[in-house]
Design an enzyme around this catalytic site. Structure first.
Site, PDB file in Angstrom:
ATOM      1  CB  SER A 128       6.337  -3.015  -4.044  1.00 47.20           C
ATOM      2  OG  SER A 128       6.218  -1.689  -3.609  1.00 47.20           O
ATOM      3  CG  HIS A 241       4.111  -2.795   1.072  1.00 44.28           C
ATOM      4  ND1 HIS A 241       3.407  -2.695  -0.112  1.00 44.28           N
ATOM      5  CD2 HIS A 241       5.423  -2.745   0.727  1.00 44.28           C
ATOM      6  CE1 HIS A 241       4.259  -2.593  -1.124  1.00 44.28           C
ATOM      7  NE2 HIS A 241       5.478  -2.631  -0.644  1.00 44.28           N
TER       8      HIS A 241
END
Length: 268
Positions: A128, A241
């Protein structure tokens, strides 16, 4: 033997019988920064590859998880995972890939000086927000053999554009909007500097990621190809994600093999 940059090393319970886990305090830019260090216990005298795990998020959001550090150490890496400055009792203020990138640079230096780590086999994994940290760290330290950007941020302008929910935090931490301070966002976006990159790159990204869009991965891959850099990309059409646990472990193991295949020769 303790690295001179590490000023405190406390053993903490490890969920894995053959991995020693420590909470460390190290000096970065004159600040005391906290993180984890995981060391596989091995009977051989062969040096191990080293891995800097660069977390995502900011503050307690996306904080380093012991499980993730242990997963990478179980693949045979000595792992250091900074919490970044200002977190978990560390000094200073986190800066979202600004001055806090020094915490990643110093973590890298710790591995290069670690007595059981092979200096020709030091790698970065950025998840991320950690994706941009990994790229900036590899640009800073040319001895890094390779890096992985896993669902990684690569363009801070794009993050501001896409993540309306993060704009207030970004304006506070970075000091303003991309329109007001474009140079601050340029400084945190490494895509135009990749001609200087000397590390192999693997991009791992879920195409349904709503936190860090697949566009970040595409922009990184395109920018690397434009300057003829070595890049592999593993894209997953059905993943968001956070990958499903079993698949995440399988891909992590494959990614560990990929990392170990990338080496610097004689540069340690």
């Amino acid at each position: 033997m303790m690295c001179k940059m590490i000023i405190d090393k406390q053993k903490v319970p490890s969920p894995h019988s053959s991995i020693s886990l420590y909470l460390i305090t190290y000096i970065s830019d004159g600040l005391q920064v906290k993180g984890y260090l995981a060391e596989p216990r091995t009977l051989t005298r062969e040096k191990l590859p080293g891995l800097v795990y660069l977390r995502g998020g900011i503050k307690n959001v996306g904080m380093v998880r012991v499980q993730r550090v242990i997963q990478w150490a179980a693949e045979g890496f000595v792992v250091i995972a900074p919490f970044y400055r200002g977190n978990k009792g560390g000094e200073g203020q986190e800066d979202f890939a600004g001055e806090d990138r020094e915490d990643a640079h110093t973590a890298c230096d710790i591995l290069f000086s670690h007595p059981t780590v092979d200096p020709d086999s030091i790698h970065l994994i950025g998840f991320s927000r950690g994706g941009v940290m990994a790229l900036l760290t590899a640009l800073h330290n040319k001895r890094v053999a390779s890096l992985i950007s896993w669902n990684g941020v690569t363009d801070m302008f794009l993050t501001y554009e896409e993540r309306v929910d993060l704009r207030r935090m970004m304006k506070r931490v970075i000091g303003g909007t991309p329109n007001k301070y474009p140079e601050r966002y340029v400084d945190r976006t490494p895509l135009d500097q990749l001609q200087d990159l000397q590390s192999s790159v693997l991009i791992i990204h879920g195409m349904k990621d709503e936190h860090v869009s697949i566009e970040h991965a595409y922009r990184l891959e395109q920018a690397l190809n434009q300057v003829n850099k070595k890049v592999d990309a593993w894209y997953y059409p059905d993943y968001t994600h956070h990958f499903p646990a079993k698949e995440q472990q399988r891909i992590l193991t494959e990614a560990g093999k990929w990392l170990k295949a990338q080496r610097k020769h004689g540069l340690g």
